[in-house]
Scaffold this motif. Structure first.
Motif, PDB file in Angstrom:
ATOM      1  N   GLY A  44       0.815  -1.213   0.000  1.00 24.08           N
ATOM      2  CA  GLY A  44       0.000   0.000   0.000  1.00 24.08           C
ATOM      3  C   GLY A  44       0.843   1.255   0.000  1.00 24.08           C
ATOM      4  N   THR A  45       1.925   1.227   0.768  1.00 18.54           N
ATOM      5  CA  THR A  45       2.839   2.375   0.788  1.00 18.54           C
ATOM      6  C   THR A  45       3.513   2.554  -0.562  1.00 18.54           C
ATOM      7  OG1 THR A  45       3.263   2.019   3.149  1.00 18.54           O
ATOM      8  CG2 THR A  45       4.844   3.381   1.940  1.00 18.54           C
ATOM      9  N   ALA A  46       3.960   1.446  -1.176  1.00 22.58           N
ATOM     10  CA  ALA A  46       4.616   1.511  -2.485  1.00 22.58           C
ATOM     11  C   ALA A  46       3.680   2.052  -3.556  1.00 22.58           C
ATOM     12  CB  ALA A  46       5.121   0.125  -2.884  1.00 22.58           C
ATOM     13  N   ALA A  47       2.394   1.744  -3.421  1.00 26.21           N
ATOM     14  CA  ALA A  47       1.412   2.207  -4.404  1.00 26.21           C
ATOM     15  C   ALA A  47       0.969   3.645  -4.153  1.00 26.21           C
ATOM     16  CB  ALA A  47       0.193   1.286  -4.393  1.00 26.21           C
ATOM     17  N   LEU A  49      -0.945   4.737  -1.642  1.00 28.67           N
ATOM     18  CA  LEU A  49      -2.318   4.802  -1.152  1.00 28.67           C
ATOM     19  C   LEU A  49      -2.413   5.646   0.115  1.00 28.67           C
ATOM     20  CD1 LEU A  49      -3.463   1.075  -1.581  1.00 28.67           C
ATOM     21  CD2 LEU A  49      -3.813   2.986  -3.155  1.00 28.67           C
ATOM     22  N   SER A  50      -3.596   6.176   0.368  1.00 31.23           N
ATOM     23  CA  SER A  50      -3.844   6.943   1.584  1.00 31.23           C
ATOM     24  C   SER A  50      -3.947   5.992   2.773  1.00 31.23           C
ATOM     25  CB  SER A  50      -5.145   7.728   1.459  1.00 31.23           C
ATOM     26  OG  SER A  50      -6.248   6.838   1.332  1.00 31.23           O
ATOM     27  N   ALA A  51      -3.864   6.539   3.974  1.00 29.05           N
ATOM     28  CA  ALA A  51      -3.944   5.723   5.187  1.00 29.05           C
ATOM     29  C   ALA A  51      -5.254   4.932   5.262  1.00 29.05           C
ATOM     30  CB  ALA A  51      -3.768   6.589   6.425  1.00 29.05           C
ATOM     31  N   PRO A  52      -6.434   5.554   4.957  1.00 27.63           N
ATOM     32  CA  PRO A  52      -7.678   4.770   4.982  1.00 27.63           C
ATOM     33  C   PRO A  52      -7.663   3.618   3.975  1.00 27.63           C
ATOM     34  CG  PRO A  52      -8.179   7.103   5.072  1.00 27.63           C
ATOM     35  CD  PRO A  52      -6.718   6.997   4.778  1.00 27.63           C
ATOM     36  N   ASP A  53      -7.089   3.846   2.786  1.00 24.73           N
ATOM     37  CA  ASP A  53      -7.040   2.779   1.779  1.00 24.73           C
ATOM     38  C   ASP A  53      -6.086   1.662   2.206  1.00 24.73           C
ATOM     39  OD1 ASP A  53      -8.890   3.920   0.130  1.00 24.73           O
ATOM     40  OD2 ASP A  53      -7.431   4.865  -1.208  1.00 24.73           O
ATOM     41  N   ILE A  54      -4.960   2.033   2.826  1.00 30.55           N
ATOM     42  CA  ILE A  54      -4.049   1.007   3.352  1.00 30.55           C
ATOM     43  C   ILE A  54      -4.756   0.226   4.459  1.00 30.55           C
ATOM     44  CG2 ILE A  54      -1.902   0.610   4.609  1.00 30.55           C
ATOM     45  CD1 ILE A  54      -0.697   2.975   3.148  1.00 30.55           C
ATOM     46  N   GLY A  55      -5.588   0.931   5.235  1.00 29.69           N
ATOM     47  CA  GLY A  55      -6.382   0.248   6.252  1.00 29.69           C
ATOM     48  C   GLY A  55      -7.305  -0.785   5.639  1.00 29.69           C
ATOM     49  N   LEU A  56      -7.883  -0.476   4.467  1.00 27.38           N
ATOM     50  CA  LEU A  56      -8.725  -1.447   3.758  1.00 27.38           C
ATOM     51  C   LEU A  56      -7.916  -2.667   3.340  1.00 27.38           C
ATOM     52  CD1 LEU A  56     -10.979   0.757   1.418  1.00 27.38           C
ATOM     53  CD2 LEU A  56     -11.674  -0.540   3.439  1.00 27.38           C
ATOM     54  N   LEU A  57      -6.687  -2.436   2.866  1.00 28.65           N
ATOM     55  CA  LEU A  57      -5.822  -3.559   2.494  1.00 28.65           C
ATOM     56  C   LEU A  57      -5.544  -4.456   3.697  1.00 28.65           C
ATOM     57  CD1 LEU A  57      -3.054  -2.022   0.167  1.00 28.65           C
ATOM     58  CD2 LEU A  57      -4.977  -3.463  -0.498  1.00 28.65           C
ATOM     59  N   ALA A 101       3.198  -2.356  -8.213  1.00 30.69           N
ATOM     60  CA  ALA A 101       2.394  -1.290  -7.611  1.00 30.69           C
ATOM     61  C   ALA A 101       3.094   0.057  -7.653  1.00 30.69           C
ATOM     62  CB  ALA A 101       2.045  -1.650  -6.163  1.00 30.69           C
ATOM     63  N   SER A 102       4.415   0.067  -7.519  1.00 30.75           N
ATOM     64  CA  SER A 102       5.139   1.334  -7.531  1.00 30.75           C
ATOM     65  C   SER A 102       5.086   1.999  -8.901  1.00 30.75           C
ATOM     66  CB  SER A 102       6.598   1.101  -7.115  1.00 30.75           C
ATOM     67  OG  SER A 102       7.243   0.210  -8.011  1.00 30.75           O
ATOM     68  N   ARG A 103       4.843   1.196  -9.945  1.00 27.45           N
ATOM     69  CA  ARG A 103       4.728   1.745 -11.301  1.00 27.45           C
ATOM     70  C   ARG A 103       3.290   2.113 -11.651  1.00 27.45           C
ATOM     71  NH1 ARG A 103       8.272  -1.908 -15.560  1.00 27.45           N
ATOM     72  NH2 ARG A 103      10.340  -1.564 -14.663  1.00 27.45           N
ATOM     73  N   ASP A 104       2.374   1.156 -11.411  1.00 27.37           N
ATOM     74  CA  ASP A 104       1.020   1.284 -11.952  1.00 27.37           C
ATOM     75  C   ASP A 104      -0.091   1.174 -10.922  1.00 27.37           C
ATOM     76  OD1 ASP A 104       2.103   1.330 -14.670  1.00 27.37           O
ATOM     77  OD2 ASP A 104       2.479  -0.812 -14.384  1.00 27.37           O
ATOM     78  N   GLY A 105       0.230   1.136  -9.632  1.00 26.97           N
ATOM     79  CA  GLY A 105      -0.801   1.020  -8.623  1.00 26.97           C
ATOM     80  C   GLY A 105      -1.188  -0.428  -8.353  1.00 26.97           C
ATOM     81  N   VAL A 106      -2.222  -0.609  -7.538  1.00 27.65           N
ATOM     82  CA  VAL A 106      -2.588  -1.958  -7.097  1.00 27.65           C
ATOM     83  C   VAL A 106      -3.499  -2.691  -8.077  1.00 27.65           C
ATOM     84  CG1 VAL A 106      -2.305  -1.442  -4.642  1.00 27.65           C
ATOM     85  CG2 VAL A 106      -4.521  -1.041  -5.740  1.00 27.65           C
ATOM     86  N   ARG A 107      -4.138  -2.008  -9.016  1.00 24.25           N
ATOM     87  CA  ARG A 107      -5.082  -2.694  -9.896  1.00 24.25           C
ATOM     88  C   ARG A 107      -4.402  -3.748 -10.773  1.00 24.25           C
ATOM     89  NH1 ARG A 107      -8.467   1.755 -12.874  1.00 24.25           N
ATOM     90  NH2 ARG A 107      -9.560  -0.110 -13.630  1.00 24.25           N
ATOM     91  N   PRO A 108      -3.241  -3.487 -11.371  1.00 24.30           N
ATOM     92  CA  PRO A 108      -2.557  -4.562 -12.111  1.00 24.30           C
ATOM     93  C   PRO A 108      -2.097  -5.700 -11.193  1.00 24.30           C
ATOM     94  CG  PRO A 108      -1.717  -2.403 -12.770  1.00 24.30           C
ATOM     95  CD  PRO A 108      -2.550  -2.198 -11.541  1.00 24.30           C
ATOM     96  N   VAL A 109      -1.822  -5.383  -9.947  1.00 28.55           N
ATOM     97  CA  VAL A 109      -1.459  -6.424  -8.981  1.00 28.55           C
ATOM     98  C   VAL A 109      -2.626  -7.378  -8.789  1.00 28.55           C
ATOM     99  CG1 VAL A 109      -0.829  -6.884  -6.577  1.00 28.55           C
ATOM    100  CG2 VAL A 109       0.188  -4.946  -7.773  1.00 28.55           C
TER     101      VAL A 109
END
Length: 460
Positions: A44-47, A49-57, A101-109
């Motif tokens: 989540g940090t590499a992507a 993401l905000s703290a709430p979104d990392i909380g979702l992860l 994720a650091s390139r394209d976010g979590v969706r390709p992951v």
């Protein structure tokens, strides 16, 4: 200890009073909890993401791990080894997911995990034949690279987290050092249950110290619902990228190898028969859980080796203790507020804990490599080149930038590059019999630590 199970029943089917099941099950969860929450925090940090979104992860990972543990321990048709095996988010996948994720976010992951998971489900029935491609010389190299490639993440955390205004502040380094010191002291002074909680205790202690220091921000904890079912594709629908899928498929085979080893190990500890069918059922559950995980916003699941050790130490063989622990995880996963608390842990605290966590992964790889035979073969070369290829993205992050994106995603992940290299070199040097010689190379004649030539080699 009394049991309502006949003496002729399998040891893993022993039924204990619920109070004991809850205590032992919770102990399993506490033992693996530090390793469970780390992957979503890293990715989540590499992507970005905000703290709430990392909380979702985090909460999604906890929820899926609970469901996966229930499926593995209780079983459902051809899914599940029905053994006391705890499932959690796999560390083996972190390096590759960070690269993507650091390139394209979590969706390709997420897209890559779904496709790779389906491939894993299909391959589960005949994976016993594929596992020959992953002897200790290969798995040891891969696991070592996994740990080493994750260590820079812990170093960045110790400095305050990439992008933080206080990045590099000596106070951050001090907080990371205090956290590490607490973990080491607990590990040294205590044994058994308390010692295995050293990571969790260290993180709690570091966070409590950070609060009056002004280095902990829990303002986002109150944002959102307290109790909620994990949203379906809450962080976006998956994207299917070929390069990411290839890289993640390699990771899936590594995860299957680790899970197979854990299934066989737990069978020996419990003293129960584990045949090919049971292994396949366990791998099938592992891969089904990994395939479904992205739907809830989670990552691949695998058997947690530390819990295998816990079964050996406690002697509690009942799979129902693990099942109760899985139920506890499911309940925790339904409390997103809990995930937001975890996501608010200061980066330096994570950095101190990460040094131990990730270093332990590398040490496990080194331990595996210590069992490799080096006499009259080229295993030394296999390991040397595999480690070098795996370290390229760490030493020179932009090394592969000019290659096509699909190739770059595979090679830009240390674990993928090391896995491909190790498998191919092992086949070339150890499996291709046409090229096998009595004394293949000067590299095979390296002396051991006592200065004595290895068996089958000469001084020359």
């Amino acid at each position: 200890m009394t049991s309502s199970t006949p003496a002729t029943a399998r040891p893993e089917d022993e039924r204990l009073p619920f109070a004991q099941l809850l205590i032992y099950g919770t102990q399993h969860i506490l033992t693996m909890y530090g390793g469970l929450i780390a992957p979503p925090l890293i990715v989540g940090t590499a992507a970005g993401l905000s703290a709430p979104d990392i909380g979702l992860l985090v909460t999604a990972g906890i929820f899926v791990s609970g469901l996966a543990t229930l499926l593995q321990s209780l079983g459902l048709g051809p899914f599940g080894a029905r053994l006391p095996i705890v499932q959690g988010i796999s560390f083996a996948s972190v390096s590759t997911m960070v690269s993507i994720a650091s390139r394209d976010g979590v969706r390709p992951v997420f897209g890559a995990i779904i496709v790779a998971g389906v491939i894993g489900v299909i391959a589960s029935s005949f994976f016993a034949h594929l596992v020959k491609l992953f002897p200790p010389v290969v798995t040891g190299s891969i696991i070592t690279v996994i740990g080493v490639s994750l260590l820079p993440v812990s170093f960045d955390w110790a400095l305050g987290g990439v992008g933080a205004k206080s990045y590099g502040d000596p106070g951050n380094i001090a907080l990371a050092g205090i956290t590490l010191l607490v973990i080491l002291v607990i590990s040294r002074l205590f044994q058994g249950f308390v010692s295995r909680l050293s990571i969790l205790i260290g993180m709690v202690a570091g966070t409590l110290i950070a609060v009056p220091w002004g280095k902990a921000d829990f303002s986002s904890v109150g944002q959102g619902k307290v109790v909620s079912f994990p949203p379906i594709f809450g962080l976006g629908t998956p994207i299917f990228d070929i390069g990411a899928i290839v890289a993640m498929t390699i990771v899936i085979f590594v995860i299957m190898t680790e899970t197979m080893a854990d299934i066989l190990a737990i069978g020996q500890i419990v003293e129960t028969p584990v045949d090919h069918k049971r292994v396949a059922n366990g791998l099938r559950a592992d891969m089904l859980s990994s395939t479904v995980a992205p739907v809830f916003g989670a990552f691949p699941a695998s058997a947690f080796a530390q819990n295998v050790g816990l079964v050996a130490i406690t002697g509690i063989k009942s799979r129902f203790t693990v099942a109760v622990g899985g139920g506890v995880l499911v309940l925790l996963g339904l409390v997103p507020m809990f995930g937001r608390v975890v996501a608010a842990i200061p980066a330096p605290v994570l950095g101190g804990a990460g040094i131990v966590l990730f270093g332990s992964v590398a040490a496990s790889g080194i331990r595996t490599l210590s069992r490799v035979e080096y006499g009259d073969n080229l295993n030394l070369v296999v390991i040397a080149v595999s480690l070098a290829m795996g370290l390229v993205p760490i030493a020179r992050p932009h090394f592969w930038d000019e290659l096509p994106s699909g190739v770059g995603v595979v090679l830009d992940s240390g674990i993928s590059a090391a896995a491909v290299t190790a498998v191919l070199l092992n086949l070339f040097f150890n499996r291709w019999r046409a090229l096998t010689k009595d004394h293949p190379s000067v590299f095979a004649a390296a002396p051991d630590e006592r200065g004595t030539p290895l068996p089958g080699t000469s001084e020359s």
